[in-house]
Every structure is written in structure tokens, then in C-alpha cells.
Design a protein around this motif. Sequence first.
Motif, PDB file in Angstrom:
ATOM      1  N   MET A   5      80.845   8.892  37.890  1.00 41.40           N
ATOM      2  CA  MET A   5      80.670  10.146  38.620  1.00 41.40           C
ATOM      3  C   MET A   5      79.461  10.076  39.546  1.00 41.40           C
ATOM      4  O   MET A   5      79.538  10.468  40.707  1.00 41.40           O
ATOM      5  CB  MET A   5      80.479  11.256  37.593  1.00 41.40           C
ATOM      6  CG  MET A   5      80.525  12.645  38.129  1.00 41.40           C
ATOM      7  SD  MET A   5      80.221  13.769  36.764  1.00 41.40           S
ATOM      8  CE  MET A   5      78.453  13.675  36.662  1.00 41.40           C
ATOM      9  N   LYS A   6      78.384   9.518  39.027  1.00 37.43           N
ATOM     10  CA  LYS A   6      77.151   9.402  39.799  1.00 37.43           C
ATOM     11  C   LYS A   6      77.406   8.621  41.094  1.00 37.43           C
ATOM     12  O   LYS A   6      76.999   9.041  42.177  1.00 37.43           O
ATOM     13  CB  LYS A   6      76.123   8.663  38.931  1.00 37.43           C
ATOM     14  CG  LYS A   6      74.689   8.902  39.296  1.00 37.43           C
ATOM     15  CD  LYS A   6      73.763   8.198  38.305  1.00 37.43           C
ATOM     16  CE  LYS A   6      73.722   6.697  38.516  1.00 37.43           C
ATOM     17  NZ  LYS A   6      73.113   5.950  37.401  1.00 37.43           N
ATOM     18  N   TYR A   7      78.126   7.523  40.972  1.00 38.59           N
ATOM     19  CA  TYR A   7      78.355   6.697  42.158  1.00 38.59           C
ATOM     20  C   TYR A   7      79.341   7.346  43.122  1.00 38.59           C
ATOM     21  O   TYR A   7      79.225   7.186  44.334  1.00 38.59           O
ATOM     22  CB  TYR A   7      78.825   5.298  41.751  1.00 38.59           C
ATOM     23  CG  TYR A   7      77.702   4.438  41.221  1.00 38.59           C
ATOM     24  CD1 TYR A   7      76.857   3.758  42.088  1.00 38.59           C
ATOM     25  CD2 TYR A   7      77.456   4.334  39.858  1.00 38.59           C
ATOM     26  CE1 TYR A   7      75.811   2.980  41.615  1.00 38.59           C
ATOM     27  CE2 TYR A   7      76.416   3.569  39.366  1.00 38.59           C
ATOM     28  CZ  TYR A   7      75.600   2.888  40.256  1.00 38.59           C
ATOM     29  OH  TYR A   7      74.558   2.140  39.779  1.00 38.59           O
ATOM     30  N   ALA A  92      85.263  14.940  38.838  1.00 37.72           N
ATOM     31  CA  ALA A  92      83.940  15.562  38.745  1.00 37.72           C
ATOM     32  C   ALA A  92      83.097  15.219  39.966  1.00 37.72           C
ATOM     33  O   ALA A  92      82.448  16.092  40.552  1.00 37.72           O
ATOM     34  CB  ALA A  92      83.245  15.098  37.467  1.00 37.72           C
ATOM     35  N   GLY A  93      83.147  13.960  40.393  1.00 40.02           N
ATOM     36  CA  GLY A  93      82.370  13.548  41.561  1.00 40.02           C
ATOM     37  C   GLY A  93      82.765  14.327  42.796  1.00 40.02           C
ATOM     38  O   GLY A  93      81.919  14.801  43.550  1.00 40.02           O
ATOM     39  N   LEU A  94      84.093  14.477  42.983  1.00 37.61           N
ATOM     40  CA  LEU A  94      84.582  15.208  44.150  1.00 37.61           C
ATOM     41  C   LEU A  94      84.188  16.676  44.096  1.00 37.61           C
ATOM     42  O   LEU A  94      83.724  17.244  45.086  1.00 37.61           O
ATOM     43  CB  LEU A  94      86.105  15.119  44.189  1.00 37.61           C
ATOM     44  CG  LEU A  94      86.694  14.247  45.275  1.00 37.61           C
ATOM     45  CD1 LEU A  94      88.175  14.110  45.067  1.00 37.61           C
ATOM     46  CD2 LEU A  94      86.422  14.834  46.641  1.00 37.61           C
ATOM     47  N   THR A  95      84.381  17.302  42.917  1.00 44.76           N
ATOM     48  CA  THR A  95      84.061  18.723  42.804  1.00 44.76           C
ATOM     49  C   THR A  95      82.591  18.968  43.045  1.00 44.76           C
ATOM     50  O   THR A  95      82.226  19.927  43.732  1.00 44.76           O
ATOM     51  CB  THR A  95      84.377  19.255  41.396  1.00 44.76           C
ATOM     52  OG1 THR A  95      85.467  18.548  40.898  1.00 44.76           O
ATOM     53  CG2 THR A  95      84.676  20.703  41.415  1.00 44.76           C
TER      54      THR A  95
ATOM     55  N   LYS B  98      78.116  -3.244  36.755  1.00 37.10           N
ATOM     56  CA  LYS B  98      77.206  -3.653  35.671  1.00 37.10           C
ATOM     57  C   LYS B  98      76.928  -2.478  34.742  1.00 37.10           C
ATOM     58  O   LYS B  98      76.896  -2.631  33.521  1.00 37.10           O
ATOM     59  CB  LYS B  98      75.884  -4.153  36.258  1.00 37.10           C
ATOM     60  CG  LYS B  98      75.921  -5.591  36.752  1.00 37.10           C
ATOM     61  CD  LYS B  98      74.519  -5.973  37.234  1.00 37.10           C
ATOM     62  CE  LYS B  98      74.491  -7.371  37.814  1.00 37.10           C
ATOM     63  NZ  LYS B  98      73.199  -7.644  38.476  1.00 37.10           N
ATOM     64  N   ASP B  99      76.720  -1.290  35.341  1.00 34.87           N
ATOM     65  CA  ASP B  99      76.458  -0.090  34.537  1.00 34.87           C
ATOM     66  C   ASP B  99      77.644   0.257  33.654  1.00 34.87           C
ATOM     67  O   ASP B  99      77.492   0.734  32.533  1.00 34.87           O
ATOM     68  CB  ASP B  99      76.158   1.112  35.453  1.00 34.87           C
ATOM     69  CG  ASP B  99      74.727   1.081  35.965  1.00 34.87           C
ATOM     70  OD1 ASP B  99      73.960   0.226  35.507  1.00 34.87           O
ATOM     71  OD2 ASP B  99      74.390   1.916  36.833  1.00 34.87           O
TER      72      ASP B  99
END
Lengths: 255, 241
Positions: A5-7, A92-95, B98-99
Motif C-alpha cells: 500500500m505504501k508503495y 487501499a493505496g488508490l483510495t 525486498k520489503d
Amino acid sequence: MKTIMKYVVADLIRNKVIVVYAIILAVLSFSVLSIDENPAKGLLSLLNVTLLFVPLISILFATIYYFNSIEFIELLLAQPVRRNKVLLAEYAGLTISLSLAYLLGVGLPVMIISPNLAAITLLMSGFLLTLIFTAIALLIFVLFKDKTKGIGAAIAAAMFFTLLFDGLLLIFIYSFNEYPIDKAVLGITAFNPVDLARILMLLQLDVAVLMGYSGALFKKFLGTGTGSVYVVICMLFWVLLPLMLSVRVFRKKDL
Amino acid sequence: MIHINALTKSFGSFKALDNISLNFAKGRTVSLLGPNGSGKTTLIKSILGLVIPDKGTISINDKQIGNDWQYRSHIGYMPQIGRYPENMTIGQVIKMIKDIRKDNVQYDEELITQLGVDKISSKTMRSLSGGTRQKVSACLAFLFSPGILILDEPTAGLDPLASEILKDKIIQECNKGKLVLITSHILSDLDGITNDVVYLQDGKLIFYKSVDELQHMTSETKLNKMIASVMRNEHTKTADI
């Protein structure tokens, strides 16, 4: 799931479409709010902008983004991660990115010029609409194999909820106007998230005339408090149902 | 290492895989060959759990893959088309994978340096050519030194130098006792690196033989000649019947 999600968010906040979306909303909000002396009127105009643009942009952008990410999703699924985690992380990333664009674009001007409960309600309905239409886009993504068909379905879904549904509701009311259909109309409204968002906002503003038939019914039967809670619960169902369905379908989907 | 039993998969009325049974042992490089649409990619995707088979089972290291997902930590996959989020940089993509695979902290970054990917790690994925994206995909597949390497058309789109580096890496990993599965249309690229050949057509297994056997059968030295010769014989055989 958090990692992916972070990326996805990091990728999307640098996406030009998202940035332009936020800027256009901000320009619109500032100009609409500064034209009129009465902030309630300004908020109403912004409500109309929200009801028209948020569903359309959210569903279209999300559908295209999901289909463009298909190879990337494949690569992620070849890693030791659960299928539903990858899917929900993409959602989640998109929202997060789309809501961020909305909350910055509309929220910032509104909070500067007329910070009140009605303004917060407007932001709430825009945020919920983003959640809902990104979830519907996800469902479209897992159901269709072909990108073009998926985008077609997304446009059809957006049109259905923003335009067609109200027309059908009017026909229904018109044909059965001799019967006591008040409660039925209340129930039917729950099937359109855009209507729900409109009612949520109008319950806060004291403009019964502008509420239309279903809005007035809400106020009459449920009052502002219970009405709002009922609407929000209905909208949350609109987020959860498409998401749960998508996860179910995706479990068996061939990539 | 990989045990496939009576695998069948259809897409609608099209049979992509028809009752395929195969055994792959470690320390071998196996080439999956066959014309377009013969089921090579479907077979690979079934092993990766991307395609869910209608019938049959796949076991990896004696464990049947069902809804399990941990088994994929033994696999490195290089897809045919590598597409990544456009605004991510190469460095971010590598860091992200990697994460995700935190269980593994021993990285094999040999390919990253050899292919010169480390020098361009701040470039965004959008700005890369198809070949450079292939290089990134290759680096990701080898990064965790997995026991099984699955490479879908690895050399297509790579320049000759990169292609040689990749081939050397494949031979090296295979000698370390890993299993390498490759699909490719460029048979000359497979010469010298492949030990076994699986030939699929219309979702059916036509033959599964080692290169030594093929050499013995056809008395040819080049892989493409061997395959052509075997296919000719198959044709005349079926014509005789």
C-alpha cells in the motif's frame, strides 16, 4: 499489505492525473466559495460538483489504474504473499490517494472560508463516495478480463448512479403516486450511493425545498440525527459489499 | 523438486493444458518449448498459483500447493512482460520486493551490478525501454537466490551482452543445484544451458527428454536442429498411422 500500500500511494501521489484532479477541485472550490456571500449556497454548489465528479473520476481512474497494474499484480502474486492482501493493498493505496486529492482540493478551501458542520459533512460525503466508487471499480476489475470492456462497464456504472437511477426513481414515483410509497422510496434510495451522499449533505443544510422528494422524506421520517446515521451505514455497506465480492471473485481468478 | 500430476486447465472451450504430468529435479535446467498458445505460460502460471487448474495437482518440495502461499518463497519469477508502477524508480521497486520478502535477508545482487542496473536505480519505470525493464525483472528473479527459478522468455528484448550475462548466471545457478525452468522461442539462446526439453503442443505433452537423449536420437548438435528433426519424425509417424 502495508508495504504494498505504501508503495502504491508513493507511486500515485506523483501521478499527474491525481495532481490535476486536486488542483481543479481546489480552483473550483475557491472560486465558488468566494463568488457568493452566503456560504451555504457555495457549499450546495460544491455538493453538486462532488456528486458529479467524484464518482466519475474515482471509478474511471481506479478502473484504468487496476487494469494497467495487472502485470505488476502478477509479479506481486508470484511473491510469497496472500492474494487478497495484494488486492486490498491496491484498493487501499488508490483510495488513500484519491481521497487525499479530494480532501486537499475541496477540504482546504472549505475549511479556510467556511468551517462548520455542513462543510465537514460535505467532505464526509465526498470521502465516502471515493471509497465506494473505487470499490466498485475493483469489482469491475476482477469481473472483466478485458480492459476496454472494464472501462465501458465503469462508465456505465457511473452514468447509472449519477443520472439514470434518479430517472428510474421518478418514473416509479410517478406511476405509483396513488399508493403510499413513501417508505418504499426511502428503501430504494439506499440502492444509490450518490443519492445517499446528497441526502447526507442536505440533512445538514436547512434547505428542504432543494432536498427533493426523497430528501424531504428522510427528514420527515428519520429526522436529521437518525437520518444521517442511517445514510452513513448504508454508504459503508456500499464500500464493504463490493470489496468482499471482489475478494471472493479474485480468489479464483486466473491471471 | 516440482511434481505435476494430471494437470488440466481450460479457458472456456479452449484446452490450455490437457492432462500434463511432469517431474522436475533439482540441478537441472528445463526448457519449455512449443508453438504460440501451446500452454507454456499457463503451465508456468499454474506452478506460480496465478492460474488455478481445473484438475490435477502440483507439489513443490513434496508439499502440494493449494491455497498455500508460503511456497512461493522458494521461487524466483521473471515474467514475459515486466510492467511496473510508472512513477516508481528502479531502486524503489527493488526495495519494495525486498520489503515484501522480509523472510529472506541474504541477497544475491550479482546481476544488479553485472547488468548495470545499480547505476540507473533513480530512473523512473516509465522512462525505461522494454529491454531495461527485462533487466530489472531478471534482477528481481535472482535477488533472493531461490531454489526454483522460473523465467518466461528471459532473453527476448535483451541486448546480446545482457543476454550472455543472464545465460552465464543461469548456468552458474543450475550448477549450484537449483532448478531452472525457461520458456523461449529463441532456441539458439538455450543451446548450452538447457539439460532437458519439454515440448508442448495444443496443451498436450509431446515429449520430455534430456538433451543427451535427443542428441543420441537425432545425431545433431544444435538444439534447433534436434527439435526440428524430432518434430519431423513425429509427423511422419503420425502420417504412417
